[in-house]
Design a protein around this motif. Structure first.
Motif, PDB file in Angstrom:
ATOM      1  N   PHE A 147       0.751  -1.368   0.033  1.00 56.72           N
ATOM      2  CA  PHE A 147      -0.087  -0.004  -0.020  1.00 56.72           C
ATOM      3  C   PHE A 147       0.813   1.129  -0.038  1.00 56.72           C
ATOM      4  O   PHE A 147       1.920   1.339   0.789  1.00 56.72           O
ATOM      5  CB  PHE A 147      -0.530  -0.210   1.229  1.00 56.72           C
ATOM      6  N   SER A 148       0.708   2.096  -0.955  1.00 52.44           N
ATOM      7  CA  SER A 148       1.723   3.339  -1.166  1.00 52.44           C
ATOM      8  C   SER A 148       1.042   4.433  -0.441  1.00 52.44           C
ATOM      9  O   SER A 148       0.795   5.441  -1.087  1.00 52.44           O
ATOM     10  CB  SER A 148       1.878   3.464  -2.517  1.00 52.44           C
ATOM     11  N   GLY A 149       0.718   4.311   0.866  1.00 59.78           N
ATOM     12  CA  GLY A 149       0.117   5.492   1.464  1.00 59.78           C
ATOM     13  C   GLY A 149       1.089   6.065   2.296  1.00 59.78           C
ATOM     14  O   GLY A 149       2.189   6.244   1.880  1.00 59.78           O
ATOM     15  N   PRO A 150       0.757   6.749   3.404  1.00 61.43           N
ATOM     16  CA  PRO A 150      -0.534   7.089   3.988  1.00 61.43           C
ATOM     17  C   PRO A 150      -1.321   8.124   3.037  1.00 61.43           C
ATOM     18  O   PRO A 150      -1.035   9.088   2.325  1.00 61.43           O
ATOM     19  CB  PRO A 150      -0.333   7.636   5.380  1.00 61.43           C
ATOM     20  N   ILE A 151      -2.773   7.840   3.510  1.00 60.50           N
ATOM     21  CA  ILE A 151      -3.591   8.814   2.768  1.00 60.50           C
ATOM     22  C   ILE A 151      -4.344   9.741   3.980  1.00 60.50           C
ATOM     23  O   ILE A 151      -4.602   9.443   5.151  1.00 60.50           O
ATOM     24  CB  ILE A 151      -4.648   8.153   2.230  1.00 60.50           C
ATOM     25  N   GLY A 152      -4.056  11.005   3.945  1.00 58.85           N
ATOM     26  CA  GLY A 152      -4.710  11.959   4.805  1.00 58.85           C
ATOM     27  C   GLY A 152      -6.185  12.663   4.220  1.00 58.85           C
ATOM     28  O   GLY A 152      -6.267  12.835   3.027  1.00 58.85           O
ATOM     29  N   ALA A 153      -6.854  12.799   5.248  1.00 60.70           N
ATOM     30  CA  ALA A 153      -8.253  13.600   4.454  1.00 60.70           C
ATOM     31  C   ALA A 153      -8.462  14.790   5.713  1.00 60.70           C
ATOM     32  O   ALA A 153      -8.496  14.463   7.015  1.00 60.70           O
ATOM     33  CB  ALA A 153      -9.387  12.520   4.386  1.00 60.70           C
ATOM     34  N   ALA A 154      -9.133  15.660   5.160  1.00 65.72           N
ATOM     35  CA  ALA A 154      -9.610  16.733   6.015  1.00 65.72           C
ATOM     36  C   ALA A 154     -11.088  17.391   5.403  1.00 65.72           C
ATOM     37  O   ALA A 154     -11.025  17.615   4.392  1.00 65.72           O
ATOM     38  CB  ALA A 154      -8.436  17.968   5.946  1.00 65.72           C
ATOM     39  N   ARG A 155     -11.828  17.719   6.488  1.00 69.54           N
ATOM     40  CA  ARG A 155     -13.024  18.436   5.785  1.00 69.54           C
ATOM     41  C   ARG A 155     -12.798  19.760   6.339  1.00 69.54           C
ATOM     42  O   ARG A 155     -12.238  20.334   7.436  1.00 69.54           O
ATOM     43  CB  ARG A 155     -14.456  17.966   6.822  1.00 69.54           C
ATOM     44  N   VAL A 156     -12.842  20.798   5.351  1.00 67.97           N
ATOM     45  CA  VAL A 156     -12.565  22.135   5.641  1.00 67.97           C
ATOM     46  C   VAL A 156     -13.855  22.953   5.127  1.00 67.97           C
ATOM     47  O   VAL A 156     -14.279  22.683   4.207  1.00 67.97           O
ATOM     48  CB  VAL A 156     -11.463  22.766   4.606  1.00 67.97           C
ATOM     49  N   SER A 157     -14.192  23.831   5.919  1.00 62.70           N
ATOM     50  CA  SER A 157     -15.508  24.689   5.783  1.00 62.70           C
ATOM     51  C   SER A 157     -15.066  26.216   5.577  1.00 62.70           C
ATOM     52  O   SER A 157     -14.102  26.602   6.571  1.00 62.70           O
ATOM     53  CB  SER A 157     -16.241  24.679   6.904  1.00 62.70           C
ATOM     54  N   LEU A 158     -15.650  26.937   4.923  1.00 67.86           N
ATOM     55  CA  LEU A 158     -15.325  28.446   4.767  1.00 67.86           C
ATOM     56  C   LEU A 158     -16.118  29.221   5.512  1.00 67.86           C
ATOM     57  O   LEU A 158     -17.308  29.349   5.352  1.00 67.86           O
ATOM     58  CB  LEU A 158     -15.624  28.867   3.097  1.00 67.86           C
ATOM     59  N   ILE A 159     -15.848  29.535   6.856  1.00 66.20           N
ATOM     60  CA  ILE A 159     -16.298  29.968   7.970  1.00 66.20           C
ATOM     61  C   ILE A 159     -15.793  31.608   8.113  1.00 66.20           C
ATOM     62  O   ILE A 159     -14.454  31.741   8.514  1.00 66.20           O
ATOM     63  CB  ILE A 159     -16.235  29.474   8.988  1.00 66.20           C
ATOM     64  N   ASP A 160     -16.637  32.510   8.145  1.00 65.44           N
ATOM     65  CA  ASP A 160     -16.128  33.996   8.208  1.00 65.44           C
ATOM     66  C   ASP A 160     -14.644  34.319   7.366  1.00 65.44           C
ATOM     67  O   ASP A 160     -13.801  34.980   7.748  1.00 65.44           O
ATOM     68  CB  ASP A 160     -15.763  34.338   9.550  1.00 65.44           C
ATOM     69  N   ASP A 161     -14.562  33.890   6.115  1.00 66.99           N
ATOM     70  CA  ASP A 161     -13.703  33.828   5.152  1.00 66.99           C
ATOM     71  C   ASP A 161     -12.405  33.244   5.598  1.00 66.99           C
ATOM     72  O   ASP A 161     -11.174  33.564   5.284  1.00 66.99           O
ATOM     73  CB  ASP A 161     -13.390  35.647   4.948  1.00 66.99           C
ATOM     74  N   GLN A 162     -12.321  32.367   6.456  1.00 65.19           N
ATOM     75  CA  GLN A 162     -11.229  31.371   6.697  1.00 65.19           C
ATOM     76  C   GLN A 162     -11.906  29.896   6.450  1.00 65.19           C
ATOM     77  O   GLN A 162     -12.900  29.398   6.851  1.00 65.19           O
ATOM     78  CB  GLN A 162     -10.918  31.604   8.217  1.00 65.19           C
ATOM     79  N   TRP A 163     -10.802  29.271   6.075  1.00 69.19           N
ATOM     80  CA  TRP A 163     -10.982  27.607   5.875  1.00 69.19           C
ATOM     81  C   TRP A 163     -10.633  26.864   7.237  1.00 69.19           C
ATOM     82  O   TRP A 163      -9.429  27.135   7.570  1.00 69.19           O
ATOM     83  CB  TRP A 163     -10.121  27.107   4.766  1.00 69.19           C
ATOM     84  N   VAL A 164     -11.566  26.396   7.891  1.00 72.85           N
ATOM     85  CA  VAL A 164     -11.663  25.689   9.091  1.00 72.85           C
ATOM     86  C   VAL A 164     -11.705  24.437   8.889  1.00 72.85           C
ATOM     87  O   VAL A 164     -12.629  23.667   8.115  1.00 72.85           O
ATOM     88  CB  VAL A 164     -12.522  26.165   9.954  1.00 72.85           C
ATOM     89  N   ALA A 165     -10.683  23.550   9.462  1.00 73.83           N
ATOM     90  CA  ALA A 165     -10.556  22.152   9.332  1.00 73.83           C
ATOM     91  C   ALA A 165     -11.482  21.377  10.387  1.00 73.83           C
ATOM     92  O   ALA A 165     -11.207  21.970  11.682  1.00 73.83           O
ATOM     93  CB  ALA A 165      -9.119  21.712   9.329  1.00 73.83           C
ATOM     94  N   PHE A 166     -12.002  20.232  10.111  1.00 75.25           N
ATOM     95  CA  PHE A 166     -12.670  19.469  11.256  1.00 75.25           C
ATOM     96  C   PHE A 166     -13.954  20.185  11.573  1.00 75.25           C
ATOM     97  O   PHE A 166     -13.856  20.278  13.002  1.00 75.25           O
ATOM     98  CB  PHE A 166     -11.652  18.623  12.078  1.00 75.25           C
ATOM     99  N   PRO A 167     -14.465  20.986  10.926  1.00 81.75           N
ATOM    100  CA  PRO A 167     -15.897  21.703  11.541  1.00 81.75           C
ATOM    101  C   PRO A 167     -16.851  20.720  12.104  1.00 81.75           C
ATOM    102  O   PRO A 167     -16.887  19.299  11.909  1.00 81.75           O
ATOM    103  CB  PRO A 167     -16.292  22.531  10.429  1.00 81.75           C
ATOM    104  N   ASN A 168     -17.462  21.357  13.002  1.00 81.68           N
ATOM    105  CA  ASN A 168     -18.660  20.780  13.671  1.00 81.68           C
ATOM    106  C   ASN A 168     -20.054  20.876  12.745  1.00 81.68           C
ATOM    107  O   ASN A 168     -19.989  21.626  12.269  1.00 81.68           O
ATOM    108  CB  ASN A 168     -18.860  21.056  15.304  1.00 81.68           C
ATOM    109  N   PHE A 169     -21.261  19.866  13.276  1.00 84.43           N
ATOM    110  CA  PHE A 169     -22.362  19.962  12.455  1.00 84.43           C
ATOM    111  C   PHE A 169     -22.672  21.630  12.982  1.00 84.43           C
ATOM    112  O   PHE A 169     -23.469  22.202  12.102  1.00 84.43           O
ATOM    113  CB  PHE A 169     -23.195  19.213  13.168  1.00 84.43           C
ATOM    114  N   SER A 170     -22.321  22.108  14.262  1.00 87.98           N
ATOM    115  CA  SER A 170     -23.085  23.461  14.599  1.00 87.98           C
ATOM    116  C   SER A 170     -22.299  24.522  13.977  1.00 87.98           C
ATOM    117  O   SER A 170     -22.860  25.462  13.819  1.00 87.98           O
ATOM    118  CB  SER A 170     -22.769  23.498  16.211  1.00 87.98           C
ATOM    119  N   ASP A 171     -21.093  24.255  13.189  1.00 84.16           N
ATOM    120  CA  ASP A 171     -20.581  25.133  12.511  1.00 84.16           C
ATOM    121  C   ASP A 171     -21.276  25.351  11.144  1.00 84.16           C
ATOM    122  O   ASP A 171     -20.748  26.290  10.449  1.00 84.16           O
ATOM    123  CB  ASP A 171     -18.893  24.942  12.296  1.00 84.16           C
ATOM    124  N   VAL A 172     -22.195  24.503  10.866  1.00 85.93           N
ATOM    125  CA  VAL A 172     -22.711  24.643   9.171  1.00 85.93           C
ATOM    126  C   VAL A 172     -23.413  25.712   9.183  1.00 85.93           C
ATOM    127  O   VAL A 172     -23.217  26.509   8.028  1.00 85.93           O
ATOM    128  CB  VAL A 172     -23.378  23.532   9.020  1.00 85.93           C
TER     129      VAL A 172
END
Length: 645
Positions: free
Chosen positions: A153-178
């Motif tokens: 396996f030619s990993g590792p693979i990283g994954a991030a969820r990013v949300s645009l909140i107040d003009d900043q990209w925020v990683a690992f946002p919660n449901f309440s941040d939506v």
């Protein structure tokens, strides 16, 4: 967990003024008989267990890699008892299936080519903060358990969820941040050199995007903003990959030797290439514009090559004719496909001409029509070349919205989008029945593309079910579904905030000689790809949106990385195509029609909250009596809103 047998690493995700998140990977304590087992934590109160196991012997009869990804949602993780009759978990939820797909897409191409041992990755949700979205943590956990399992396996693979909140990209946002987010995307990739190669993107505007952009002045998710988000995600992905690599350095098993089954040997490829390209026959076949005619001609030539190179048996006399490669039928078929791929890609890069004769940015003939079915509340047909999608809309009282019993804090779903892909849509036979994972994924993509433009519950108090029927398929039925659904919803009288269209982009790349005799990488972005261009290309990139901003993206690539300028160019090319499609759709319908006489009419009245009990009556006597006497249907919200239909 604690103990001397536990090995762990941590990754700190720095979101600046939005604080930090901690992802922890542990191994050595749980599931010790699995090939690889990793417990992944997010901030200590969300925990997943990922295990990766391989079968002891290969499945030689398979001509594909048998990888299975399963996500097991345990309701105890959120302190719940399942609401089903048997009070235990049953078939996977839609969220679990979509998470399986998110994991499979970047994981599958990272295994060594030709592996035929069955590999199963199982992610079990053991503890969950209800405000946390666990899917991205699951991708990282699956990569970590596979990285230490001893598989090639030619990993590792990283994954991030990013949300645009107040003009900043925020990683690992919660449901309440939506509620503060204008765009949300999951990005997966791996470290290549000093950069991060993006392998998978799943992105969408949120239900709140329209209000945030139009009324609160927040940044709209245009193509440029989305490109910035992809770059921002790379830093978070790198941190996660480094933590996984550190864990593997401490605890990984030695990589085992697994038998690898190549699709074909060099001698077979050389013979097939010579036979297929003799007198330029395959080249000519690959210029046939019609899908069915082209495939018939391809299969006819394939049969001739098989007859000459493999041989044949007369089923009536039993007489056999052996060819040079008797018994190697699969290799000949795979080599023939590889020759097709080579010729198609060379023609695109060299001549800037595609299979059906189009230029790189040309769109196939478009057709849009509404009100195609009698009696239904809304219907439409959208055609793009040989891809034909029928959209059908059904409206009903809000009490008919879907009730959800999942780990997510979302408990009801007002807009339901189903996608069907029957075998006849490609001229084949096959199983018809419950939806496959692909159909669930395509329906979810179309649903996410349309959610940002739907009216609110107060503006349009109806439950909406949208069904996309793929009647013909030759490239991107999911984006065709977005277009057909927009037309159908407008035909049903749904006051969309803006129409949405989608387009599928492709990419072909190769190292070619330049004028000076040196070699350089060449890229060609393709608009409105065919099924064959999807199969033989390097990228499948679906973009949906309004005239003003992007509402959904799905990207999968087979390359180690796509240069930022190439990706930005593809986004711009997709926008031009989307605007053209929206113009064609507007000719069919540009404003909501009058609602069908067969659709229910819903009115709303407000009663004081303390009077709700009187409206319902003891044991529902009053509300039932009203419904029986009038034939109306009544539903009451907790805030005192009464819907009558």
């Amino acid at each position: 967990m604690e103990g001397p047998d536990i090995t762990f690493t941590e990754a700190t995700i720095d979101n600046g003024r939005f604080g930090t998140r901690t992802v922890r990977f542990e191994t050595g304590r749980l599931a010790k008989q699995a090939g690889g087992a990793v417990a992944a934590y997010l901030d200590g109160d969300t925990m997943l267990l990922s295990t990766t196991t391989a079968s002891g012997s290969p499945r030689e009869q398979f001509d594909f890699f048998p990888l299975t990804v399963d996500v097991e949602e345990r309701m105890y993780a959120a302190g719940k008892i399942p609401g089903s009759f048997f009070r235990r978990e049953g078939r996977p939820s839609t969220d679990a299936i979509l998470t399986c797909r998110l994991i499979d897409r970047p994981l599958r191409p990272t295994f060594v080519k030709g592996l035929r041992n069955e590999v199963q990755v199982v992610i079990t949700v053991l503890a969950l903060n209800p405000d946390v979205q666990y899917d991205v943590l699951a991708i990282n956990a699956a990569s970590a358990s596979t990285q230490i399992s001893g598989l090639p396996f030619s990993g590792p693979i990283g994954a991030a969820r990013v949300s645009l909140i107040d003009d900043q990209w925020v990683a690992f946002p919660n449901f309440s941040d939506v509620q503060r987010s204008t765009f949300d995307m999951v990005v997966a990739g791996r470290v290549v050199g000093d950069d991060v190669a993006i392998m998978m993107v799943e992105a969408e505007a949120t239900d709140y995007t329209w209000n945030l952009v139009k009324h609160e002045g927040k940044t709209a998710p245009t193509e440029d903003i989305v490109a910035e988000g992809l770059e921002a995600a790379k830093g978070f992905i790198k941190v996660l990959c480094e933590a996984q690599a550190e864990l593997a350095a401490k605890a990984a098993k030695p990589v085992e030797e697994f038998p690898v089954f190549l699709d074909y040997e060099d001698d077979v490829y050389a013979a097939v290439e010579a036979a297929a390209t003799k007198d330029g026959r395959l080249d000519q076949i690959l210029t046939i514009a019609g899908k069915q005619e082209r495939e018939d001609a391809i299969n006819e030539l394939k049969s001739e090559i098989h007859l000459n190179l493999v041989g044949d048996e007369n089923i009536f006399t039993g007489e056999t004719k052996s060819g040079q490669f008797a018994g190697r039928q699969k290799e000949v078929s795979a080599a023939y496909r590889a020759v097709q791929k080579k010729l198609i890609r060379e023609r695109i890069l060299r001549d800037k001409v595609r299979i059906d004769g189009r230029g790189l940015a040309d769109i196939r003939a478009l057709s849009a029509e509404v009100e195609v079915l009698p009696r239904v509340h809304g219907s439409a047909i959208f055609e793009r070349g040989e891809t034909q999608i029928m959209g059908v809309t059904t409206l009903n009282m809000l009490r008919m919205e879907q009730q959800l019993d999942t780990l997510s804090p979302v408990t009801r779903k007002r807009y339901m989008h189903n996608y069907n892909f029957p075998p006849y849509s490609t001229g084949e036979t096959g199983r018809v029945g419950s939806p496959k994972r692909r159909e669930i994924g395509h329906g979810a993509l179309a649903e996410r593309a349309l959610m940002p433009v739907l009216p609110t519950r107060e503006e349009f108090p109806y439950a909406i079910r949208q069904v996309s029927e793929a009647l013909g398929s030759n490239g991107s039925t999911s984006m065709g579904s977005v277009c057909a659904s927009t037309l159908s919803l407008l035909n049903a009288g749904v006051p969309l905030r803006a129409p949405v269209a989608g387009i599928a982009m492709g990419l072909v790349s190769a190292e070619l000689e330049d004028e000076n005799g040196g070699k350089s990488m060449h890229y060609a972005a393709l608009t409105d790809i065919l099924g064959a261009e999807d199969a033989f290309g390097d990228m499948d990139f679906k973009v949906a949106g309004t005239k003003e901003f992007v509402t959904a993206i799905q990207l999968d690539t087979k390359l180690d990385g796509i240069p930022a300028d190439v990706l930005a160019g593809a986004l711009t090319q997709a926008r031009d195509a989307r605007l053209h499609i929206l113009d064609v759709m507007a000719e069919a319908i540009d404003v909501p029609d009058e609602m069908s006489p067969f659709a229910p009419r819903v009115i709303s009245v407000q009663v004081p909250v303390d009077k709700i009990g009187e409206v319902i009556g003891p044991k529902g006597k009053m509300i039932n009596q009203i419904q029986e006497e009038t034939g109306a249907q009544i539903s009451i919200e907790d805030d005192g809103t009464v819907y009558i239909g």
